[in-house]
Write an enzyme that holds these catalytic residues in place. Structure first.
Site, PDB file in Angstrom:
ATOM      1  N   LEU A 145      44.910   9.119  66.162  1.00 53.49           N
ATOM      2  CA  LEU A 145      43.618   9.276  65.645  1.00 53.49           C
ATOM      3  C   LEU A 145      44.070  10.125  64.402  1.00 53.49           C
ATOM      4  O   LEU A 145      44.661  11.418  64.789  1.00 53.49           O
ATOM      5  CB  LEU A 145      42.579   9.686  66.320  1.00 53.49           C
ATOM      6  N   ASP A 146      43.672  10.208  63.272  1.00 57.21           N
ATOM      7  CA  ASP A 146      43.968  11.123  62.145  1.00 57.21           C
ATOM      8  C   ASP A 146      43.237  12.450  62.613  1.00 57.21           C
ATOM      9  O   ASP A 146      42.273  12.476  63.487  1.00 57.21           O
ATOM     10  CB  ASP A 146      43.360  10.651  60.817  1.00 57.21           C
TER      11      ASP A 146
END
Length: 428
Positions: free
Chosen positions: A214-215
């Site tokens: 996930l960013d």
């Protein structure tokens, strides 16, 4: 229910052999017993011979085998910092890097620091070639496969003071609620201030293996394996598109009521450092995302949308929403509203016009107030290393501040994008 156990830590001494199979051993005895090139291995580095000053800081240095502990962290002004620490950075010379001198290599690969810094680091034994004689450090051209080491004072960027919430764990799997502003694993300046680092420090889980990402500014469900076998299984399912991912995002405008599928090809623009819409002929890759409206704000300015990416391109959801003219509302990188991002920031982003008392010098990352600025209370994001019981390092470009040089407080602002659920065999 997971029981949190107090942890102890062992200081790793410098006992790495640079030629034999004992590389990675953590005691001199293990190094000597496991080395296949015994004539090269004396159970310690020759680094101390090159170091002209006090060697105690070398003995206390951490490396890639050191796990974080809870005492490594400190909270200031709602942000979680890592106490700066000495770190022994190890790298193997690649084919493209051979032939360069030590200083030339580091100036090219790590241009954030000056030639003067690297030359001094070589002279003081902080930057060293493990195959070069002491009196030839930095002068001998590097060879492919050679080991070089850089002893540095690490400062990590702070993250929001939100714990990594442990939702589910077995001997094979761990599932967490990832907070925004925190990367999943070691990347760039982040090492301890990561999900993997916090799991080790606060939950005593040291074997978490990320299988998807996930960013940094995205929050939500994150699934990790705890064994190599389970990691391979999860990755095979993800690569085979057998896992469906569902996110929710708050976007600008009134999103269409019917389901929307975006199929715009995406490409990475290295110069701009972001993903762009580009045709297949121009190097773009196939990308598909489905969107479904969940609700609309009463004022009609934003909508909440469910997002289901069917491919896994970098920043795919963010760029596809921008392409549909409904960017994530506070995503200023991809078309969002900067005023919304500013107004809803969890920290005071008044860094453009900080209040600096007369006679004081602006701290790094802060500018002098302008005449047009209406000055408000300034939050001291930086902090000083001595305030958390750490001595400044005379060669460190980040000291005396806690945050690394050039850090931007806007980096901790969360993106209005949340990983909500995953579906697939064994994922429910």
């Amino acid at each position: 229910m997971l029981t949190l156990q107090p942890r102890t830590t062992t200081t790793l001494t410098q006992v790495r052999c640079t030629r034999g199979s004992c590389f990675g051993a953590v005691t001199a005895a293990k190094a000597r017993s496991s080395c296949t090139a015994a004539k090269h291995c004396k159970g310690h580095l020759t680094m101390a011979k090159a170091q002209k000053n006090d060697n105690s800081i070398f003995e206390e240095a951490e490396d890639g085998y050191t796990h974080p502990i809870a005492d490594n962290y400190v909270v200031l002004n709602g942000l979680k910092y890592v106490r700066p620490y000495h770190f022994d950075f190890v790298m193997n010379i690649k084919r493209r890097q051979k032939g360069k001198t030590l200083v030339e290599l580091f100036l090219h690969e790590f241009p954030q620091r000056s030639r003067e810094y690297y030359e001094r680091a070589v002279s003081e034994g902080r930057l060293r070639q493990m195959l070069a004689p002491t009196d030839q450090q930095g002068l001998v051209p590097l060879k492919e496969g050679e080991v070089v080491r850089h002893f540095v004072h690490r400062h990590e960027p702070p993250v929001m003071d939100i714990p990594v919430e442990l939702l589910y764990h077995t001997p094979e799997v761990v599932v967490v609620n990832k907070p925004p502003s925190m990367p999943v694993h070691h990347a760039g300046q982040y090492r301890k201030n990561t999900v993997v680092g916090h799991l080790a420090a606060f939950h005593n889980i040291t074997d978490a293996k990320p299988v998807h990402r996930l960013d940094r500014n995205v929050s939500g469900l994150l699934v990790m394996a705890r064994t190599a076998k389970k990691a391979d299984e999860f990755r095979a399912q993800i690569e085979g598109h057998d896992v469906r991912k569902y996110y929710v995002a708050r976007v600008l405008g009134i999103f269409p009521e019917e389901e929307v599928e975006c199929t715009a090809p995406l490409a990475w623009d290295a110069r701009a450092g972001q993903t762009i819409v580009g045709s297949i002929a121009e190097g773009g890759k196939e990308a598909r995302t489905k969107f479904r409206r969940l609700s609309v704000a009463e004022d009609g300015r934003t909508s909440v949308v469910e997002c289901m990416p069917l491919t896994g391109r970098t920043h795919q959801i963010r760029v596809h929403l921008q392409h549909l003219k409904h960017p994530i509302a506070n995503d200023v990188k991809y078309g969002g509203d900067g005023l919304i991002a500013f107004a809803h920031s969890p920290i005071k982003l008044d860094i453009s016009c900080p209040e600096i008392p007369q006679g004081e010098v602006a701290t790094p990352g802060h500018s002098e107030p302008s005449d047009e600025c209406e000055v408000s209370h300034r939050v001291d994001y930086m902090g000083a290393v001595d305030s958390v019981g750490v001595a400044a390092d005379s060669m460190c470009p980040h000291c005396p501040w806690l945050a690394p040089e050039g850090w931007d407080p806007a980096e901790v602002v969360p993106l209005w994008l949340h990983a909500q659920k995953y579906s697939g065999e064994g994922w429910e």
